[in-house]
Design a protein around this motif. Structure first.
Motif, PDB file in Angstrom:
ATOM      1  N   LYS A 116       1.070  -1.032  -0.036  1.00  0.00           N
ATOM      2  CA  LYS A 116       0.099  -0.043  -0.088  1.00  0.00           C
ATOM      3  C   LYS A 116       0.815   1.137   0.115  1.00  0.00           C
ATOM      4  N   GLU A 117       1.850   1.232   0.907  1.00  0.00           N
ATOM      5  CA  GLU A 117       2.876   2.325   1.076  1.00  0.00           C
ATOM      6  C   GLU A 117       3.732   2.588  -0.198  1.00  0.00           C
ATOM      7  N   CYS A 118       3.982   1.275  -0.739  1.00  0.00           N
ATOM      8  CA  CYS A 118       4.728   1.363  -2.217  1.00  0.00           C
ATOM      9  C   CYS A 118       4.065   1.977  -3.305  1.00  0.00           C
ATOM     10  N   HIS A 119       2.782   1.786  -3.386  1.00  0.00           N
ATOM     11  CA  HIS A 119       1.715   2.235  -4.418  1.00  0.00           C
ATOM     12  C   HIS A 119       1.908   3.719  -4.313  1.00  0.00           C
ATOM     13  N   LYS A 120       1.757   4.199  -2.969  1.00  0.00           N
ATOM     14  CA  LYS A 120       1.756   5.725  -2.992  1.00  0.00           C
ATOM     15  C   LYS A 120       3.012   6.538  -3.565  1.00  0.00           C
ATOM     16  N   ILE A 121       4.002   5.755  -3.462  1.00  0.00           N
ATOM     17  CA  ILE A 121       5.420   6.534  -3.991  1.00  0.00           C
ATOM     18  C   ILE A 121       5.991   5.842  -5.233  1.00  0.00           C
ATOM     19  N   LYS A 122       4.909   5.211  -5.855  1.00  0.00           N
ATOM     20  CA  LYS A 122       5.491   4.642  -7.362  1.00  0.00           C
ATOM     21  C   LYS A 122       6.086   5.477  -8.008  1.00  0.00           C
ATOM     22  N   TYR A 123       5.462   7.003  -8.295  1.00  0.00           N
ATOM     23  CA  TYR A 123       5.923   7.993  -8.969  1.00  0.00           C
ATOM     24  C   TYR A 123       6.384   9.375  -8.128  1.00  0.00           C
ATOM     25  N   GLY A 124       7.309  10.145  -8.439  1.00  0.00           N
ATOM     26  CA  GLY A 124       7.486  11.185  -7.599  1.00  0.00           C
ATOM     27  C   GLY A 124       9.218  11.456  -7.699  1.00  0.00           C
ATOM     28  N   THR A 125       9.378  12.401  -6.923  1.00  0.00           N
ATOM     29  CA  THR A 125      10.619  12.992  -6.673  1.00  0.00           C
ATOM     30  C   THR A 125      11.255  12.472  -5.336  1.00  0.00           C
ATOM     31  N   PHE A 126      12.552  11.847  -5.072  1.00  0.00           N
ATOM     32  CA  PHE A 126      12.910  11.266  -3.810  1.00  0.00           C
ATOM     33  C   PHE A 126      14.661  11.518  -4.038  1.00  0.00           C
ATOM     34  N   ILE A 127      14.900  12.037  -2.637  1.00  0.00           N
ATOM     35  CA  ILE A 127      16.402  12.150  -2.232  1.00  0.00           C
ATOM     36  C   ILE A 127      17.091  10.847  -1.770  1.00  0.00           C
ATOM     37  N   VAL A 128      18.048  10.525  -2.405  1.00  0.00           N
ATOM     38  CA  VAL A 128      18.618   9.178  -1.834  1.00  0.00           C
ATOM     39  C   VAL A 128      19.526   9.730  -0.632  1.00  0.00           C
ATOM     40  N   GLN A 129      20.196   8.840   0.205  1.00  0.00           N
ATOM     41  CA  GLN A 129      20.988   9.189   1.323  1.00  0.00           C
ATOM     42  C   GLN A 129      22.424   9.721   0.763  1.00  0.00           C
ATOM     43  N   ASN A 130      22.747   9.567  -0.458  1.00  0.00           N
ATOM     44  CA  ASN A 130      24.284   9.813  -0.888  1.00  0.00           C
ATOM     45  C   ASN A 130      23.884  11.306  -1.637  1.00  0.00           C
ATOM     46  N   TYR A 131      22.627  11.732  -1.575  1.00  0.00           N
ATOM     47  CA  TYR A 131      22.429  12.908  -2.092  1.00  0.00           C
ATOM     48  C   TYR A 131      21.992  12.988  -3.443  1.00  0.00           C
ATOM     49  N   ASP A 132      21.878  11.741  -4.306  1.00  0.00           N
ATOM     50  CA  ASP A 132      21.355  11.674  -5.572  1.00  0.00           C
ATOM     51  C   ASP A 132      19.901  11.756  -5.458  1.00  0.00           C
ATOM     52  N   THR A 133      19.072  12.297  -6.625  1.00  0.00           N
ATOM     53  CA  THR A 133      17.797  12.601  -6.821  1.00  0.00           C
ATOM     54  C   THR A 133      17.231  11.306  -7.930  1.00  0.00           C
ATOM     55  N   ILE A 134      16.069  10.876  -7.353  1.00  0.00           N
ATOM     56  CA  ILE A 134      15.382   9.789  -8.081  1.00  0.00           C
ATOM     57  C   ILE A 134      14.152  10.576  -8.460  1.00  0.00           C
ATOM     58  N   ILE A 135      14.160  10.564  -9.989  1.00  0.00           N
ATOM     59  CA  ILE A 135      12.399  10.992 -10.310  1.00  0.00           C
ATOM     60  C   ILE A 135      11.856   9.859 -11.188  1.00  0.00           C
ATOM     61  N   ARG A 136      10.948   9.378 -10.763  1.00  0.00           N
ATOM     62  CA  ARG A 136      10.117   8.190 -11.366  1.00  0.00           C
ATOM     63  C   ARG A 136       8.678   9.000 -11.883  1.00  0.00           C
ATOM     64  N   TYR A 137       8.649   8.420 -13.325  1.00  0.00           N
ATOM     65  CA  TYR A 137       7.300   9.032 -13.784  1.00  0.00           C
ATOM     66  C   TYR A 137       6.809   8.018 -14.970  1.00  0.00           C
ATOM     67  N   ASN A 138       5.672   8.375 -15.663  1.00  0.00           N
ATOM     68  CA  ASN A 138       4.994   7.564 -16.520  1.00  0.00           C
ATOM     69  C   ASN A 138       4.667   8.638 -17.814  1.00  0.00           C
ATOM     70  N   GLU A 139       5.033   8.039 -18.921  1.00  0.00           N
ATOM     71  CA  GLU A 139       4.847   9.063 -20.029  1.00  0.00           C
ATOM     72  C   GLU A 139       4.690   8.039 -21.254  1.00  0.00           C
ATOM     73  N   ASN A 140       3.305   8.050 -22.022  1.00  0.00           N
ATOM     74  CA  ASN A 140       2.990   7.560 -23.121  1.00  0.00           C
ATOM     75  C   ASN A 140       2.761   5.871 -22.322  1.00  0.00           C
ATOM     76  N   ASN A 141       2.319   5.676 -21.221  1.00  0.00           N
ATOM     77  CA  ASN A 141       1.999   4.463 -20.616  1.00  0.00           C
ATOM     78  C   ASN A 141       3.297   3.536 -20.654  1.00  0.00           C
ATOM     79  N   LYS A 142       4.517   4.269 -20.478  1.00  0.00           N
ATOM     80  CA  LYS A 142       5.944   3.652 -20.083  1.00  0.00           C
ATOM     81  C   LYS A 142       6.382   4.430 -18.979  1.00  0.00           C
ATOM     82  N   ASP A 143       7.125   3.500 -18.173  1.00  0.00           N
ATOM     83  CA  ASP A 143       7.661   3.977 -16.871  1.00  0.00           C
ATOM     84  C   ASP A 143       8.978   4.250 -17.153  1.00  0.00           C
TER      85      ASP A 143
END
Length: 220
Positions: A116-143
């Motif tokens: 349930k929690e995983c589904h909430k953060i499936k897409y979005g912007t996140f900061i990893v502990q080593n200061y990298d940034t991850i952005i997950r998104y969907n475009e044209n039905n592709k992730d």
């Protein structure tokens, strides 16, 4: 005279022993084929053994009998003495190294998923502990996933295996490069476990804390 006699007996026996070692390595070629050193050793022993046999026979037929004795000595050593030594070593001295299937097992980390929690953060912007940034998104039905560091940015296709785990694909060849899994949720933070999708060392695996910056509820 005595020194010559010992030399005449010792050398053919050694060549016979070398030849037995060569045959033993040849019979276990499947075990040594991955080792360049053992391959070179086997070839060297074969050359020395054959050289000793041929030269010895040309000089004196007695050398053949002595070489055969050396061959039998090698067979005795490898068939009786060495197994005993190996058994004693394993029983009294050998300490087996621990084998772990993952870094989670090695570090005794309990990795709990919450679909349930995983589904909430499936897409979005996140900061990893080593200061990298991850952005997950969907475009044209592709992730997709963008990974930003201080000096670079990469975009890769991803494929969700379930609500908490996905594969990251290498855009240059289209092959899966990493397996990633979300878990251990604590408020706005969670942990990301990642490992190469192919054979790898434990040192190639990572578990990092991730902070939720922004989620895209429109894509859920």
């Amino acid at each position: 005279m005595k020194s010559n006699l010992s030399k005449n007996i010792f050398l053919p026996a050694i060549f016979g022993l070398f030849f037995y070692l060569f045959i033993t390595l040849g019979a276990n070629a499947n075990l040594i084929s991955q080792s360049k050193i053992l391959n070179i050793l086997g070839i060297s022993l074969g050359v020395l053994g054959l050289y000793g046999i041929v030269i010895g026979m040309l000089k004196n037929n007695t050398n053949l009998a002595i070489g055969l004795a050396g061959f039998n000595i090698g067979r005795f050593l490898f068939g009786f003495i060495i197994p005993i030594v190996v058994s004693v070593y394993k029983f009294y001295f050998y300490i087996p190294s621990d084998h772990y299937n993952s870094i989670l097992e090695k570090e005794n980390i309990e990795f709990t998923v919450d679909f349930k929690e995983c589904h909430k953060i499936k897409y979005g912007t996140f900061i990893v502990q080593n200061y990298d940034t991850i952005i997950r998104y969907n475009e044209n039905n592709k992730d997709y996933e963008i990974v930003k560091t201080f000096d670079s940015q990469t975009t890769n296709r991803i494929k969700w295996l379930d609500s908490c785990s996905y594969l990251r694909f290498n855009e240059s060849n289209g092959l899966a490069s990493e397996y990633l899994r979300l878990g251990n949720f604590e408020g706005r933070t969670h942990y990301l476990y990642s490992k190469p999708s192919s054979s790898h060392k434990l040192s190639d695996e990572k578990i990092e804390m991730v902070i939720e910056v922004k989620t895209n509820s429109k894509l859920k």
